[in-house]
Design a protein around this motif. Structure first.
Motif, PDB file in Angstrom:
ATOM      1  N   VAL A 160      -3.344   8.419  -6.736  1.00  0.00           N
ATOM      2  CA  VAL A 160      -3.363   7.206  -7.553  1.00  0.00           C
ATOM      3  C   VAL A 160      -2.629   6.088  -6.814  1.00  0.00           C
ATOM      4  N   MET A 161      -3.223   4.907  -6.860  1.00  0.00           N
ATOM      5  CA  MET A 161      -2.579   3.724  -6.301  1.00  0.00           C
ATOM      6  C   MET A 161      -1.924   2.998  -7.473  1.00  0.00           C
ATOM      7  N   GLU A 217      -7.839   6.044  -7.834  1.00  0.00           N
ATOM      8  CA  GLU A 217      -7.691   5.923  -6.382  1.00  0.00           C
ATOM      9  C   GLU A 217      -7.738   4.477  -5.903  1.00  0.00           C
ATOM     10  N   ILE A 218      -8.376   3.586  -6.643  1.00  0.00           N
ATOM     11  CA  ILE A 218      -8.384   2.185  -6.221  1.00  0.00           C
ATOM     12  C   ILE A 218      -7.361   1.348  -6.992  1.00  0.00           C
ATOM     13  N   GLY A 219      -6.629   1.975  -7.902  1.00  0.00           N
ATOM     14  CA  GLY A 219      -5.542   1.280  -8.583  1.00  0.00           C
ATOM     15  C   GLY A 219      -5.922   0.519  -9.837  1.00  0.00           C
ATOM     16  N   LEU A 243       0.820  -1.213   0.000  1.00  0.00           N
ATOM     17  CA  LEU A 243       0.000   0.000   0.000  1.00  0.00           C
ATOM     18  C   LEU A 243       0.853   1.262   0.000  1.00  0.00           C
ATOM     19  N   VAL A 244       1.872   1.279   0.847  1.00  0.00           N
ATOM     20  CA  VAL A 244       2.743   2.458   0.926  1.00  0.00           C
ATOM     21  C   VAL A 244       3.497   2.656  -0.380  1.00  0.00           C
ATOM     22  N   GLU A 261      -4.869   4.454 -19.826  1.00  0.00           N
ATOM     23  CA  GLU A 261      -3.900   3.798 -18.955  1.00  0.00           C
ATOM     24  C   GLU A 261      -3.766   4.597 -17.662  1.00  0.00           C
ATOM     25  N   ARG A 262      -3.738   3.943 -16.523  1.00  0.00           N
ATOM     26  CA  ARG A 262      -3.738   4.585 -15.210  1.00  0.00           C
ATOM     27  C   ARG A 262      -2.535   5.491 -14.958  1.00  0.00           C
TER      28      ARG A 262
END
Length: 181
Positions: free
Chosen positions: A75-76, A133-135, A59-60, A156-157
């Motif tokens: 953004v994750m 935000e959720i990846g 997560l980090v 693309e994220r």
């Protein structure tokens, strides 16, 4: 149980904590005036061995904040194998039944080989940010042009790059992107 002498087992994360929280805990900066909104570095998180440590590390590592067009973007950036949702299918207009039907069909096709999510609850910009935000790795947008040119927009994220891809090629393109290193 973690042995305190084994320094390699200790995970220390440097986190900028608002001073109001730091003063409340009285761990650092006791007696100093922080009314100007300054921050204090705090040490946070020290899980012992186990799944918690791995989850915290992932997560980090994935969490990023950046400024895009004058607005904060969270953004994750999970690795593609860890991302909980691989593809989100988003119709541009939820009040157009033909767009919604095409989006649902694409979602079902993609669901056969990857984790997908269908969402039509907000504007496209908000949907993109929510997925960031959720990846979610990729967003597929079904727009009005999709009905005539039989193509969708693939976003693309990490780069926010967008490209038009034919509906007939979409599954193969996403499969290739998920399989490539």
């Amino acid at each position: 149980v973690q042995h305190r002498a084994a320094a390699h087992l200790v995970v220390e994360l440097r986190v900028r904590v608002p001073v109001l929280h730091a003063v409340r805990h009285q761990r650092r900066g006791a007696g100093e005036d922080f009314s100007d909104g300054a921050s204090v570095d705090e040490l946070a998180g020290e899980p012992s061995a186990g799944a918690d440590r791995g989850c915290l590390a992932f997560l980090v590592d994935a969490y990023h904040e950046e400024e895009v067009a004058g607005r904060q973007r969270v953004v994750m950036r999970f690795h593609k194998d860890l991302a909980p949702v691989k593809v989100a299918v988003l119709p541009l207009l939820k009040n157009r039944p033909e767009l919604v039907e095409l989006a649902h069909n694409l979602n079902e096709d993609l669901r056969r080989f990857c984790t997908t999510m269908y969402d039509d609850t907000a504007s496209i910009g908000k949907l993109y940010r929510r997925q960031d935000e959720i990846g979610t790795l990729y967003c597929v947008t079904v727009d009005v042009d999709s009905l005539t040119d039989n193509a969708v927009t693939l976003r693309e994220r990490d780069t926010m790059a967008q490209e038009r891809i034919g509906v007939d090629r979409l599954a193969d393109v996403i499969r290739a992107k998920l399989g490539a290193d």
